[in-house]
Structures are given as C-alpha cells and as structure tokens.
Design an enzyme around this catalytic site. Structure first.
Site, mmCIF file in Angstrom:
data_model
loop_
_atom_site.group_PDB
_atom_site.id
_atom_site.type_symbol
_atom_site.label_atom_id
_atom_site.label_comp_id
_atom_site.label_asym_id
_atom_site.label_seq_id
_atom_site.Cartn_x
_atom_site.Cartn_y
_atom_site.Cartn_z
ATOM 1 N N HIS A 70 0.764 -1.234 -0.010
ATOM 2 C CA HIS A 70 -0.035 -0.060 0.050
ATOM 3 C C HIS A 70 0.930 1.253 -0.110
ATOM 4 O O HIS A 70 0.249 2.306 -0.168
ATOM 5 C CB HIS A 70 -0.950 0.200 1.266
ATOM 6 N N HIS A 78 1.819 6.995 -0.587
ATOM 7 C CA HIS A 78 0.904 6.116 0.221
ATOM 8 C C HIS A 78 -0.153 5.986 -0.435
ATOM 9 O O HIS A 78 -0.974 7.092 -0.790
ATOM 10 C CB HIS A 78 0.852 6.679 1.390
#
Length: 157
Positions: free
Chosen positions: A66, A81
């Site tokens: 992620h 992110h």
C-alpha cells in the site's frame, strides 16, 4: 554567465498516477493533512498503475504493497502512500514485482492496484510526501488540476 557552472539542486517530483491533485491539507487523515510525515501533495487517482515519482532506490516497500518510498541519490526520501487505511487489506488488491533496494527510474512501474475492488472499501486518495526535505522546501506545486503519470507535481529547491 557565472551561474553556468552552478549545480542545479532542485528536484522535480513526478506524479505516480493519473488523477486530480489536491492540497495535502484536504486529506481525510490527520497524519497527512497536518503534515506529520512531511510536506507534499495528494492525488485522487483515475488510474491503477503507480510509478516511481523520481530516480532513486526503493528504500521502503511495505509487505501490504500500500506504500513505498524512493530515496534519490541526494538522499531525499519520497513516500507514496496509496489510499487511506488500505494497509488493512494486507496486500489484497495490490500487485508488484518490485523489491526494496532496487534501483528505479522515474516512471518505472512499482505497484498495480485493483481500484474497482479497493474503491468499494477505501478512500483511494494517494499521498506523495517528502519525509526528509534536507533543508529544501516545495517551491512549485500542482494543485486543483488533472495530472498524468510522471507530470511534475512539485519542485523541491
């Protein structure tokens, strides 16, 4: 004329994904909106392929895929992110062939996301943050506009 030999120490950070740029302060997560991790920009993605925003080395790559960090040759660390709380998927919805420590060029594919699946559960706003500005600051920033992958998001000087 004497500036001819002066090294240009600016860094152009490219977009890791197609999408709409928004101010980091608008992100629905205080860790990012209050710039606790550093300054940067956010993108509401319209694609599913995330690329390196600059040349460097993958210095952080989370097992959940992620988020990843790229460190430039000058030691600047850029964190990408992908989405809010997507760590909770433990990698489901993300694929990658990259590994931590690999050298990358701006535009190299790092992560592909199944956005149809992930958008059902998460806000997929993606943050691009400079975690260690090293006495530099963001001088130019693309906000409130649509960008394509690798378009300049901001310039560090």
């Amino acid at each position: 004329m004497f500036n001819l030999f002066k090294k240009n120490n600016s860094l152009e950070v490219g977009s890791p994904i197609n999408g709409e740029c928004v101010q980091l302060e608008e992100v629905n997560d205080s860790m990012f909106s209050q710039k606790m991790l550093g300054d940067g920009i956010a993108i509401i993605p319209s694609g599913n392929t995330f690329v390196s925003p600059c040349d460097g080395v993958i210095s952080a790559f989370f097992p959940s895929l992620h988020a990843f960090g790229v460190t430039t040759n000058d030691g600047i660390e850029i964190l990408v992110h992908i989405g809010l709380d997507t760590v909770n998927e433990n990698g489901k919805g993300f694929t990658s062939t990259m590994v931590q420590g690999k050298k990358v060029k701006k535009g190299d594919v790092i992560v592909t996301a199944d956005m149809d699946y992930l958008k059902q559960k998460y806000d997929m706003t993606t943050m691009i943050v400079v975690t260690n500005a090293k006495e530099k600051s963001i001088q130019e920033r693309s906000v409130n506009q649509t960008v394509n992958s690798m378009d300049t998001l901001f310039v560090l000087k």
